[in-house]
Design an enzyme around this catalytic site. Structure first.
Site, PDB file in Angstrom:
ATOM      1  N   LYS A  22       0.835  -1.209   0.000  1.00 46.43           N
ATOM      2  CA  LYS A  22       0.000   0.000   0.000  1.00 46.43           C
ATOM      3  C   LYS A  22       0.868   1.257   0.000  1.00 46.43           C
ATOM      4  O   LYS A  22       0.620   2.183  -0.772  1.00 46.43           O
ATOM      5  CB  LYS A  22      -0.933  -0.036   1.220  1.00 46.43           C
ATOM      6  CG  LYS A  22      -1.875   1.129   1.333  1.00 46.43           C
ATOM      7  CD  LYS A  22      -3.117   0.758   2.107  1.00 46.43           C
ATOM      8  CE  LYS A  22      -2.895   0.616   3.599  1.00 46.43           C
ATOM      9  NZ  LYS A  22      -2.585   1.905   4.261  1.00 46.43           N
ATOM     10  N   SER A  23       1.860   1.291   0.866  1.00 45.55           N
ATOM     11  CA  SER A  23       2.707   2.495   0.959  1.00 45.55           C
ATOM     12  C   SER A  23       3.402   2.771  -0.370  1.00 45.55           C
ATOM     13  O   SER A  23       3.460   3.909  -0.840  1.00 45.55           O
ATOM     14  CB  SER A  23       3.784   2.295   2.030  1.00 45.55           C
ATOM     15  OG  SER A  23       3.197   2.185   3.293  1.00 45.55           O
ATOM     16  N   GLY A  95      -5.195   7.724   5.368  1.00 48.27           N
ATOM     17  CA  GLY A  95      -4.311   8.710   5.980  1.00 48.27           C
ATOM     18  C   GLY A  95      -3.092   8.958   5.113  1.00 48.27           C
ATOM     19  O   GLY A  95      -2.629  10.094   4.970  1.00 48.27           O
ATOM     20  N   ARG A 123      -8.950  11.908  12.211  1.00 52.02           N
ATOM     21  CA  ARG A 123      -7.499  11.736  12.411  1.00 52.02           C
ATOM     22  C   ARG A 123      -6.750  13.074  12.353  1.00 52.02           C
ATOM     23  O   ARG A 123      -7.148  13.987  11.634  1.00 52.02           O
ATOM     24  CB  ARG A 123      -6.955  10.730  11.378  1.00 52.02           C
ATOM     25  CG  ARG A 123      -7.628   9.375  11.578  1.00 52.02           C
ATOM     26  CD  ARG A 123      -7.118   8.341  10.631  1.00 52.02           C
ATOM     27  NE  ARG A 123      -5.720   8.041  10.869  1.00 52.02           N
ATOM     28  CZ  ARG A 123      -4.996   7.263  10.075  1.00 52.02           C
ATOM     29  NH1 ARG A 123      -5.549   6.733   8.996  1.00 52.02           N
ATOM     30  NH2 ARG A 123      -3.741   7.020  10.359  1.00 52.02           N
ATOM     31  N   SER A 168       6.819   9.239  12.142  1.00 50.79           N
ATOM     32  CA  SER A 168       5.769   9.019  11.148  1.00 50.79           C
ATOM     33  C   SER A 168       6.318   9.155   9.742  1.00 50.79           C
ATOM     34  O   SER A 168       6.789  10.224   9.336  1.00 50.79           O
ATOM     35  CB  SER A 168       4.647  10.049  11.356  1.00 50.79           C
ATOM     36  OG  SER A 168       3.828  10.093  10.207  1.00 50.79           O
ATOM     37  N   ASP A 320       1.754  -1.091  11.891  1.00 47.84           N
ATOM     38  CA  ASP A 320       0.436  -1.566  11.451  1.00 47.84           C
ATOM     39  C   ASP A 320       0.169  -3.019  11.860  1.00 47.84           C
ATOM     40  O   ASP A 320      -0.923  -3.538  11.617  1.00 47.84           O
ATOM     41  CB  ASP A 320       0.323  -1.451   9.924  1.00 47.84           C
ATOM     42  CG  ASP A 320       0.280   0.006   9.480  1.00 47.84           C
ATOM     43  OD1 ASP A 320      -0.193   0.857  10.262  1.00 47.84           O
ATOM     44  OD2 ASP A 320       0.729   0.295   8.352  1.00 47.84           O
ATOM     45  N   ARG A 351      -6.610   1.972  17.881  1.00 42.78           N
ATOM     46  CA  ARG A 351      -6.325   0.527  17.845  1.00 42.78           C
ATOM     47  C   ARG A 351      -5.997  -0.053  19.216  1.00 42.78           C
ATOM     48  O   ARG A 351      -6.241  -1.249  19.436  1.00 42.78           O
ATOM     49  CB  ARG A 351      -5.181   0.232  16.857  1.00 42.78           C
ATOM     50  CG  ARG A 351      -5.661   0.323  15.436  1.00 42.78           C
ATOM     51  CD  ARG A 351      -4.640  -0.150  14.423  1.00 42.78           C
ATOM     52  NE  ARG A 351      -5.223  -0.057  13.096  1.00 42.78           N
ATOM     53  CZ  ARG A 351      -4.523   0.074  11.974  1.00 42.78           C
ATOM     54  NH1 ARG A 351      -3.205   0.137  12.021  1.00 42.78           N
ATOM     55  NH2 ARG A 351      -5.138   0.135  10.804  1.00 42.78           N
ATOM     56  N   ARG A 395      -7.584  -3.336   9.494  1.00 37.30           N
ATOM     57  CA  ARG A 395      -6.682  -4.263  10.194  1.00 37.30           C
ATOM     58  C   ARG A 395      -7.312  -4.847  11.462  1.00 37.30           C
ATOM     59  O   ARG A 395      -6.983  -5.958  11.861  1.00 37.30           O
ATOM     60  CB  ARG A 395      -5.357  -3.581  10.497  1.00 37.30           C
ATOM     61  CG  ARG A 395      -4.640  -3.135   9.212  1.00 37.30           C
ATOM     62  CD  ARG A 395      -3.178  -2.876   9.443  1.00 37.30           C
ATOM     63  NE  ARG A 395      -2.661  -1.870   8.536  1.00 37.30           N
ATOM     64  CZ  ARG A 395      -2.318  -2.075   7.269  1.00 37.30           C
ATOM     65  NH1 ARG A 395      -2.451  -3.263   6.737  1.00 37.30           N
ATOM     66  NH2 ARG A 395      -1.857  -1.102   6.526  1.00 37.30           N
TER      67      ARG A 395
HETATM   68  C1  S3P Z   1       2.379   4.718   6.281  1.00 38.94           C
HETATM   69  C2  S3P Z   1       2.925   5.098   7.487  1.00 38.94           C
HETATM   70  C3  S3P Z   1       2.360   4.683   8.776  1.00 38.94           C
HETATM   71  C4  S3P Z   1       1.405   3.516   8.619  1.00 38.94           C
HETATM   72  C5  S3P Z   1       0.466   3.676   7.467  1.00 38.94           C
HETATM   73  C6  S3P Z   1       1.239   3.812   6.178  1.00 38.94           C
HETATM   74  C7  S3P Z   1       2.999   5.241   5.038  1.00 38.94           C
HETATM   75  O1  S3P Z   1       1.633   5.769   9.314  1.00 38.94           O
HETATM   76  O2  S3P Z   1       0.664   3.326   9.814  1.00 38.94           O
HETATM   77  O3  S3P Z   1      -0.412   2.574   7.355  1.00 38.94           O
HETATM   78  O4  S3P Z   1       2.683   4.724   3.945  1.00 38.94           O
HETATM   79  O5  S3P Z   1       3.805   6.173   5.144  1.00 38.94           O
HETATM   80  P1  S3P Z   1       2.348   6.925  10.170  1.00 38.94           P
HETATM   81  O6  S3P Z   1       3.185   7.735   9.282  1.00 38.94           O
HETATM   82  O7  S3P Z   1       1.204   7.731  10.741  1.00 38.94           O
HETATM   83  O8  S3P Z   1       3.120   6.215  11.240  1.00 38.94           O
END
Ligand code: S3P
Length: 442
Positions: A22-23, A95, A123, A168, A320, A351, A395
Site C-alpha cells: 500500500k505504501s 491517511g 485523524r 511518522s 500496522d 487501535r 486491520r
Molecule cells: C504509512 C505510514 C504509517 C502507517 C500507514 C502507512 C505510510 O503511518 O501506519 O499505514 O505509507 O507512510 P504513520 O506515518 O502515521 O506512522
C-alpha cells in the site's frame, strides 16, 4: 455493512501472493504524476485507499489508466506541474493518501479542498499542517486540524529543515514531497527511522536524495525542483497484508503455507523479527531486489509460540502489525508486553482500545497501561465466540477474523467492507488456504 464470520479453520496449506504494498503503491502513483513521461506500474495495490489517491491525482492533472493485463500507466505533469482541482479531493479511509497529497499540493500555487470518511475525518492533520505551513502554505481546517480542510499552496516556497516530533513516515513523506517543488535543499531528521519507501522511490525517479546517520538520528536531504523522470516499477507484496495469513498459519495446527514475493524492507520487518523471537517457524527464500526494494518468498508453519517483550524502538517497523501480533500473543504461552504504542490511538481507529475490547470479548486477558499493551497468552486456544466492532478499520477486521479461525468458537465482525482498503480478495485468499470465513447476519 457486510458482517463476516470466521469459524474453525482447516490446517492452512498452499502457496499464495498478497496484493501490492500500500505504501509503495501510493508513492508510485504520486511520483509518477510528478514525473515527465509515462511510468508503468505492475502489481499496484487495487485497494480503495490507492484508488482514491489515483482519482485525486487525476483531478490534479495526471493521466492514470489501467490496462487489461493489470499494468497501470501514469503520465505525469512534471515537478510543480499540477493544476487546481475542480472538486473536493476525497481520500476515503486513507491517511497516507491525504497526508502525502497535502505535502505535494502545499508547494503548488493553488487552492485545494480535502476530505475523507468518518474515520479519516477524526485523524490528526496538524502533524502535517505544522511543517507544511513553514514552506509558506496556508490551511483552514476543522477544530484540532481535522478534515475537511482547505490548503492554499504557496507560489514562493521556502525549503525547510524539519525534525520529526513523532516517528511518522507519512509526515516525513509529506515534507519531502513538498520539498520537491521548493528551491534549494529540504531536510528531514528522524530520531527513529521510519519506512523509507519515499526516499527509495525518489531516487528511482532520479531525484537527488542524501541520507546520513547524524547524532540526532537519520538525516534525509532532498535537492529541490528536480526533473523527475518516469520510471517503471513492480510493486512487491505488502508485508503488512502478508502478516494476516502468516499469523493464521502460525496459530492453526498442521499449517504450512508459502507467501511469494513479499517486501522484506528492514524498516517494515518488525513483526517477523518479533514472531521469530516468539518461536515462529518462518523462513525466507529467494531474496532479491525489485525497484529498489528487497523481496523474498516466505514459508510459515504452525508453531508453539511463547510471550516476549517488544521494545518501543521496534514500533515504527511494525506499527500496522500490532492488531495481528496481539492475536498471535493471545495464542502464545505467557505474557507478551508491547511498549511504545501511543501512535496506535490515531490510526484508522483507536487501535489500542479496539484490540483490547476485541480480545477481552474473545476471553483473552489483556491490559493497557499507558502506551503499553499486555496480552496474557494461556497457551491454549482463546474462547472466541464474540462479535467485534471493526470501527472502519481494515486491520482490526482482519485481525479478529484470523483469531476466529483458530479460536474455540467463531468470531463475527460487524463490517468487513473496509478490508478492501488494503487487502481486496482477503476472504477468498484465506479460504483458498483453508480458512472458513463467510458472510454473516449483521
Ligand atoms: C504509512 C505510514 C504509517 C502507517 C500507514 C502507512 C505510510 O503511518 O501506519 O499505514 O505509507 O507512510 P504513520 O506515518 O502515521 O506512522
Amino acid at each position: 455493512m457486510t458482517a463476516l464470520s470466521s469459524g474453525s479453520s482447516r490446517p492452512l496449506k498452499g502457496r499464495c501472493r498478497v496484493p501490492g504494498d500500500k505504501s509503495i503503491s501510493h508513492r508510485a502513483l504520486i511520483l509518477g504524476s510528478l514525473a515527465i513521461g509515462r511510468t508503468r506500474i505492475k502489481g499496484l495495490l487495487e485497494g480503495d485507499d490507492v484508488l482514491r489517491t489515483a482519482s485525486a491525482l487525476r483531478e490534479l492533472g495526471a493521466r492514470i489508466e489501467r490496462a487489461k493485463d493489470g499494468t497501470w500507466s501514469v503520465d505525469g505533469a512534471g515537478t510543480g506541474g499540477w493544476h487546481e482541482p475542480n472538486g473536493v479531493l476525497d481520500l476515503g479511509n486513507s491517511g497516507t493518501g491525504a497526508r502525502l497529497l497535502l505535502g505535494a499540493v502545499a508547494t503548488h500555487p493553488f487552492t485545494a479542498f480535502f476530505t475523507g470518511d468518518d474515520s479519516l475525518r477524526r485523524r490528526p492533520m496538524a502533524r502535517v499542517i505544522e511543517p507544511l505551513s513553514r514552506f509558506g502554505a496556508r490551511f483552514t481546517a476543522r477544530e484540532g486540524g481535522r478534515l475537511p480542510l482547505a490548503v492554499v499552496g504557496t507560489s514562493s516556497p521556502v525549503p525547510i529543515l524539519y525534525t520529526l516530533p513523532v516517528p511518522s513516515a507519512q509526515v516525513k513523506s509529506a515534507v519531502l514531497l513538498a520539498g520537491l517543488n521548493a528551491p534549494g535543499e529540504t531536510t528531514v531528521i528522524e530520531p527513529i527511522a521510519t519506512r523509507d519507501h519515499t526516499e527509495n522511490l525518489l531516487r528511482h525517479f532520479r531525484a537527488q536524495v542524501e541520507i546520513a546517520q547524524v547524532e540526532n538520528g537519520r538525516r534525509i536531504t532532498l535537492s529541490g525542483q528536480p526533473e523527475l523522470r518516469a520510471a517503471d516499477l513492480a510493486v512487491p507484496g505488502d508485508p503488512s497484508s502478508a502478516a494476516f495469513p502468516a499469523v493464521a498459519a502460525l496459530i492453526t495446527k498442521g499449517s504450512d503455507i508459502a507467501i511469494e514475493n513479499v517486501g522484506i524492507n528492514a524498516l517494515r520487518a518488525g513483526l517477523f523479527a518479533t514472531l521469530l523471537e516468539m518461536g515462529a517457524r518462518i523462513s525466507t527464500s529467494k531474496p532479491r531486489e525489485q525497484g529498489g526494494e528487497k523481496v523474498a518468498d516466505l514459508r510459515i508453519r504452525a508453531s508453539e509460540l511463547h510471550g516476549v517483550e517488544v521494545p518501543a524502538s521496534r514500533a515504527p517497523s511494525m506499527i500496522d502489525e500490532y492488531p495481528v501480533l496481539a492475536v498471535a500473543a493471545a495464542f502464545a504461552k505467557g505474557r507478551t508486553v508491547m511498549h511504545g504504542l501511543g501512535e496506535l490511538r490515531v490510526k484508522e481507529s483507536d487501535r489500542l482500545a479496539a484490540i483490547s475490547a476485541g480480545l477481552k470479548a474473545c476471553g483473552v486477558h489483556v491490559e493497557v497501561e499507558g502506551d503499553t499493551l499486555v496480552v496474557e497468552g494461556a497457551g491454549e486456544r482463546p474462547k472466541g465466540g464474540a462479535k467485534v466492532a471493526a470501527l472502519l478499520d481494515h486491520r482490526i477486521a482482519m485481525a479478529f477474523l484470523v483469531l476466529g479461525g483458530a479460536a474455540q468458537k467463531p468470531v463475527r465482525i460487524d463490517d468487513g467492507e473496509t478490508i478492501n482498503t488494503s487487502f481486496p480478495g482477503f476472504t477468498k485468499l484465506m479460504n483458498s488456504l483453508g480458512a472458513r470465513i463467510s458472510g454473516a447476519k449483521a
